[in-house]
Write a protein that holds these residues in place. Structure first.
Motif: not given
Length: 580
Positions: A436-458, A413-418
């Protein structure tokens, strides 16, 4: 590619008899003027349909012999064939003579000399008015309809008494001419090769069709292909000869696009984007697509939920994935741009591909929430809840289009969304982290790290996760507990630490948490229920055990995790606990 896909959609709908044929366009007529053979008005027929308390034009295919059918210029020289608004039909305004003469010249140009009684009667009516306007008085002074005609906006055509057809432009002579109008070669035609079909030596359209229905564009319409400045021209070519498309194909793609924009089922308006969509052949996905993103209908609020449910079950039922899953599907996003229409996005794929991506979008936004919340959030709701004052007119430009692109492509999702959602949380002191805002943040972060994996992210879960390693998440939990203690110690308090300290606690924790923890001791001392005090102390100890210190600053992603931790902990307080 876009014009070819639209042309193919026209062919499909024409085969089904659901779109106007060449030489015609979907339109509407308000009134018929009944004439005798000499062109004298005999009666007025009101064709308008009643929808609720409004009167709307009766839908009819009307002659389409030029762009004026959609958009009149200011010249007064572009009258339609045997129909038009009352301004032209009765020669109203300072260009009245020119308008009447234009309608006469249009008849002479396209029909010519004829024995058709209806066409000749209409020409006589216009010629009589050009010579003496008093012959229109019977109509313009009509006690019921006269004022409507004088305003000039109603659409008018003609019927001639004792003829076999309801409207003059439906006579065999007119129909025969109109069926050939788009391919007709005249002295002014430029012949060339159509870029859409590759057909050679065909009349090229000088100016492409006008498109109406794009939010924010000119109400009279705009074009998706236009060359109106010398700087846009190449090789000494003018207007749309720079992008040669045959008259037939231009007419067809224009009708297809206007039909889509006028459809309730195949057009969505989200932010500044008007989105149309269609499949290569008829499919259930084409009919259901709008339900995945639009607001629930008031008279059938569960319809959208049922469609999304069918989407999730499609793997086992075969819906979308097997029956027509390999069918091509097209999505076109349009946005206003002065006299033109900008292509915001153009997505092509199979139905199964889009179904999978949309299902992932709903998975991303799944989060624990109160029962009164909608089961699925529409894109419009998401956009509104990150706009200033939760008003649709404040939705940031380009954000809706970028968000839809990421959903349809399956991209992050676009960084501007976050940025937008965190900015709205900081400014909304009353509500802060809505579901709805919490859901958006969850969606943004999980999808971001799905594309750019980071071992420190849970990965963020749907509900409270006490083992979450994020410092921001645990600080958000801590802030929620401190707020809850304050609320129970001071029932009915007008403003809690959420209103006063959320922004600082989220961005620069070290500046506020030491003071909030000291304040907590004062609040706990006021609680009479000592068991409650012990539970709070235990919860605080568990959270503090996950923290080493209070950071001086949280980055953007950790601020998002702070919001989710705060939200999850608040929801957990109101979730009934089972017997242990």
């Amino acid at each position: 590619m876009i014009l070819l896909a639209l042309k193919e959609y026209y062919d499909r709908k024409a085969a089904e008899g659901l779109i106007a044929q060449d030489g015609w366009m979907k339109g509407g007529i308000d009134f018929l003027i009944e004439l005798d053979y000499d062109g004298n008005p005999q009666n007025i027929v009101d064709l308008r349909d009643t929808v609720g308390k409004k009167k709307i034009s009766h839908p009819l295919d009307v002659p389409y012999i030029g762009k004026q059918a959609l958009k009149h210029t200011n010249s007064g020289k572009d009258g339609n064939l045997l129909w038009d608004n009352a301004t032209f039909v009765f020669g109203l305004g300072d260009k009245g003579d020119m308008r009447l003469q234009s309608m006469i010249e249009t008849i002479d140009k396209w029909i010519g000399k004829t024995n058709d009684l209806g066409v000749n009667a209409v020409r006589n009516f216009l010629q009589n008015g050009l010579e003496d306007r008093s012959c229109f008085n019977q109509v313009l002074n009509h006690p019921e309809y006269g004022e409507l005609f004088k305003k000039g906006s109603v659409k008018v055509s003609f019927r001639v008494l004792r003829t076999d057809y309801k409207v003059v432009f439906n006579s065999p002579v007119v129909v025969s001419v109109l069926n050939k109008v788009d391919s007709k070669k005249d002295a002014n035609s430029v012949l060339g090769t159509c870029l859409v079909t590759g057909e050679k030596n065909v009349p090229i359209e000088a100016t492409h069709p006008v498109t109406k229905g794009v939010w924010g564009a000119q109400s009279s319409g705009a074009c998706i292909v236009s060359f109106n400045k010398d700087a846009f021209n190449s090789y000494a070519k003018t207007q749309s000869l720079n992008a040669p498309v045959s008259k037939v194909i231009a007419s067809r793609y224009g009708k297809a696009l206007n039909t889509l924009l006028d459809s309730r089922r195949q057009c969505l308006h989200i932010g500044d984007v008007s989105m149309v969509f269609w499949s290569k052949k008829q499919s259930s996905f084409e009919s259901d697509f709008a339900f995945f993103f639009k607001e629930p209908e008031k008279d059938n609020p569960v319809a959208g939920t049922e469609k999304v449910k069918a989407l999730f079950e499609s793997v086992s039922t075969g819906t979308y994935m097997e029956d027509d899953g390999d069918t091509r599907f097209y999505i076109l996003g349009l946005a206003p741009n002065a006299a033109r229409i900008a292509i915001r996005f153009w997505e092509v794929g199979t139905i199964s591909e889009f179904a999978s991506r949309i299902r992932q979008y709903f998975d991303d936004f799944a989060i624990v929430k109160p029962s009164k919340e909608p089961k699925y959030y529409s894109v419009w709701s998401i956009m509104v809840n990150i706009a200033t004052q939760d008003k649709s007119e404040n939705i940031p430009p380009n954000l809706a289009g970028g968000f839809m692109c990421s959903i349809l492509k399956g991209n992050p999702y676009p960084a501007t969304l976050m940025h937008a959602v965190l900015r709205r949380i900081r400014s909304d002191t009353k509500n802060r982290v809505k579901p709805i805002r919490a859901a958006l943040i969850k969606a943004y972060l999980n999808r971001y790290y799905r594309f750019y994996p980071n071992q420190s992210y849970q990965e963020v879960t749907m509900e409270l996760d006490v083992s979450q390693v994020s410092v921001g998440y645990q600080l958000g939990r801590l802030f929620a507990v401190l707020e809850k203690i304050q609320e129970e110690a001071n029932p009915g308090i007008n403003a809690t630490i959420r209103e006063r300290f959320y922004g600082s606690a989220c961005a620069t924790p070290v500046t506020v948490f030491a003071n909030l923890l000291r304040l907590k001791n004062h609040h706990l001392a006021k609680l009479e229920n000592k068991g409650r005090v012990i539970n709070f102390e235990r919860l605080l100890g568990e959270i503090m055990g996950n923290l080493r210190d209070f950071p001086a600053h949280l980055n953007l992603h950790e601020q998002g995790l702070f919001a989710i931790g705060y939200y999850h902990q608040r929801q957990d307080f109101f979730t009934p606990k089972g017997d242990s």
